[in-house]
Scaffold this active site. Structure first.
Site, PDB file in Angstrom:
ATOM      1  CD  GLU A 279     -85.212  96.744  30.520  1.00 39.97           C
ATOM      2  OE1 GLU A 279     -85.401  96.034  31.190  1.00 39.97           O
ATOM      3  OE2 GLU A 279     -84.352  96.762  29.618  1.00 39.97           O
TER       4      GLU A 279
ATOM      5  CG  HIS B 227     -73.863 120.276  14.278  1.00 36.11           C
ATOM      6  ND1 HIS B 227     -74.292 120.941  15.237  1.00 36.11           N
ATOM      7  CD2 HIS B 227     -72.738 119.334  14.674  1.00 36.11           C
ATOM      8  CE1 HIS B 227     -73.625 120.429  16.347  1.00 36.11           C
ATOM      9  NE2 HIS B 227     -72.981 119.558  16.167  1.00 36.11           N
TER      10      HIS B 227
END
Length: 650
Positions: A405, A26
């Site tokens: 969570e 990248h």
């Protein structure tokens, strides 16, 4: 072009050379982000390549882990042990420069990143750990006093996990967390306007952050000024730095430069743009000298801290020893040598046994730092001898993660990565789905996070199928380097906590019941993952293997059969780690009549029961109703187990 600019451009060119040689990677991020990375590492961040375990170093997380080539260029130039040859082996098997940064694999990498949103969320945990440890150990000498820095991109901020973690960071006023936001307005599919038009700074202002902006992402002066401004505020800070993806290349500003090598012709043109010779992996001698000078300058703050360390050590030897031992992973585990720790005189749910174990441990040590996703009363995860960690009370050991969570799991990973503490996060087992990405990263990073997962079966009862875990145990067991431990009573639960806190490189999932369970004739041998809890009276004919609440059912069903053995198997992973001889002793291959009993998916039990075996479980979603009735509805009861035994007898 001054030496600072040439140093920035060297980072750029080394990065795209790595990617071109690998024909994979990248290049867009390194070309756009190199100025902010250089300015941070060279002139603001306290780090020391000669002491990688310096406990007071600033932490740096490249949350946008796809830009790993830039991080490897930094590590090479700042003397962290990566050679030019290592850079040339970018993304190759066995190299020190894998496709995304990997903790424990490459020196100087503080966290494994790549799954977007995870890095910035772990950074929140690191900043929490810094704040908490400073409150515990600092005196007139600030032994803990450092920053956590992040470089993130648009993708990180689109992922929901980052918003969960950053919301908590704002609530806690984590002023030593500074995020450099690479705003290049490009994602893989094109311009961010396709899917992301929000005002990020206004969102973070609403989350309780200080928000700053750098108009020109190539301006080292402007970046420097805003980093210094960030340090003045008690809130966490996000600095939006406007950059151009692929800057300096013919593909700049184009989505294609995000994740594809530039190509030889374009690299040549990029070198010309930056005034570099047409040579791979080129580092000018003056640039090298500049980095060597920067490394020398870094030692000034390090040496000052070392002097503080000596004064602290002399005046507070016990506190110092405890702090250093904890950072070296030498946590006090002496409680597990006490026989009383394993004793319980009443029947409780294993979640309640777990709460008792946790508090017995917390009375002896101060390194536990964890909490629940707004379920502490249900998960039994509150440490009664401590307050809640908050913006007002940094001493508190209990963390209120809120209904988050996803963020909780990543934050607790960050706490452990920071060092000096043990952490845990708790919720219902059914919501482990939300946490899967972070649990996987715990295992991949080889860090011993603890996941307390209660309400472990259809025994949840009236809450119904939305809250009754079915497939979750097989999911957790499928994650490499993960220990899943489902105890059947108090003693096994106590052992589970011993396993969890003794682990040094493996996350542990504690799978705990909602309903009360009796204390059985269990054993400390549960630490081996499986053992005989009811031995056959005569010749062995049938083996029942059970876990958790179903062990009691198996024992009751087997009581009238002299040739039936019951094996409690709280942890397959620990059992598989035993010797072949031990495994053969518990599950002799000569006995093919085998029954597994677990109130969850039967997936995976055939490994232990074989082609001739019977697997009693539930392979569909549950029902709403009282837990005991739901068990009977699905045939997870004594009668069904007894009939299975009789089927072998006949």
């Amino acid at each position: 072009m001054n030496i600072e600019e040439r140093s920035v451009n060297t980072i750029r060119m080394l990065s795209i050379d790595q990617i071109q040689k690998a024909n994979s990677g990248h290049p867009g991020l390194p070309l756009g982000c190199a100025p902010m990375a250089y300015e941070l590492w060279a002139n603001h961040m306290n780090h020391n390549p000669n002491d990688l375990k310096w406990i007071n170093r600033d932490r740096f997380i490249l949350s946008a882990g796809h830009g790993s080539a830039m991080l490897y260029s930094l590590l090479h130039l700042f003397g962290y042990g990566l050679s030019i040859e290592d850079l040339k082996n970018f993304r190759q098997i066995g190299s020190l420069t894998p496709g995304h940064p990997e903790y424990r694999h490459t020196k100087g990498v503080e966290a494994t990143t790549g799954p977007l949103g995870q890095g910035i969320s772990m950074a929140v945990g690191m900043a929490m750990a810094e704040r908490h440890l400073a409150a515990i150990y600092n005196t007139e000498y600030k032994i803990i006093d450092h920053y956590t820095y992040v470089i993130c991109g648009d993708g990180d901020l689109m992922e929901g996990i980052s918003n969960e973690a950053c919301s908590l960071a704002g609530t806690l006023s984590l002023g030593k967390l500074i995020v450099l936001y690479d705003s290049n307005k490009i994602t893989i599919e094109g311009n961010t306007d396709l899917a992301f038009r929000e005002d990020v700074l206004k969102r973070f202002e609403g989350l309780g952050w200080q928000t700053l902006e750098v108009k020109d992402g190539n301006s080292l002066r402007e970046i420097s000024e805003q980093i210094e401004e960030a340090k003045k505020d008690e809130r966490p800070t996000i600095i939006k730095i406007n950059t151009t993806i692929g800057y300096g290349s013919p593909a700049q500003g184009n989505a294609k430069v995000h994740g594809a090598p530039l190509g030889l012709e374009n690299i040549k043109k990029t070198r010309e743009f930056f005034g570099f010779p047409d040579e791979d992996f080129y580092v000018d001698e003056e640039v090298r000298k500049n980095f060597q000078e920067k490394i020398k300058n870094l030692s000034i703050n390090y040496d000052a801290w070392k002097r503080t360390e000596e004064l602290y050590k002399e005046k507070y030897p016990e506190k110092y020893k405890e702090l250093v031992d904890n950072f070296n992973g030498k946590f006090d585990l002496s409680i597990f040598e006490d026989e009383d720790y394993y004793k319980f005189d009443e029947d409780l749910a294993t979640r309640a046994y777990s709460g008792k174990c946790l508090n017995r441990i917390a009375e002896k040590v101060n390194y536990l730092f964890g909490g629940s996703a707004d379920l502490a009363p249900s998960n039994n995860t509150n440490m009664k001898n401590s307050n809640n960690f908050s913006a007002e009370d940094s001493m508190g050991n209990n963390i209120n993660f809120g209904v988050r969570e996803h963020g909780m799991a990543a934050i607790s990973n960050g706490i452990i990565l920071h060092g000096g503490l043990k952490s845990y996060g708790a919720t219902f087992l059914v919501f482990s789905d939300y946490m899967k990405g972070a649990i996987r990263l715990s295992a991949l990073q080889q860090i011993p996070n603890i996941y307390i997962l209660t309400h472990d079966s259809i025994g949840v009862g009236e809450d119904g199928p939305t809250h009754q875990p079915i497939e979750h145990l097989p999911m957790l067991r499928s994650i490499p380097n993960t220990i899943v431990f489902r105890p059947c009573d108090g003693k096994e639960t106590a052992v589970a906590w011993k396993v969890a806190l003794s682990s040094t490189s493996t996350p542990v999932c504690l799978i705990l019941s909602r309903q009360k369970l009796p204390n059985l004739n269990s054993s400390l041998d549960s630490e081996k993952g499986a053992y005989i809890i009811k031995k056959e009276a005569k010749d062995l004919k049938t083996i029942i293997i059970a876990t958790g609440s179903e062990v009691e059912l198996a024992i009751k069903a087997a009581k009238d059969f002299d040739g039936v053995r019951v094996v409690s198997m709280p942890s397959r992973e620990l059992f598989e780690a035993q010797t072949k001889e031990y495994r053969e002793m518990i599950l002799p291959s000569s006995c093919r009549n085998r029954i597994s009993v677990e109130a969850a998916s039967t997936f995976g039990w055939e490994k232990y029961t074989g082609l001739d075996g019977i697997n009693i479980g539930i392979d569909e979603f549950g029902q709403s109703g009282p837990g005991s009735q739901v068990f009977k509805y699905y045939g997870i009861d004594e009668d069904h187990i007894r009939n299975a035994i009789l089927s072998f007898e006949n």
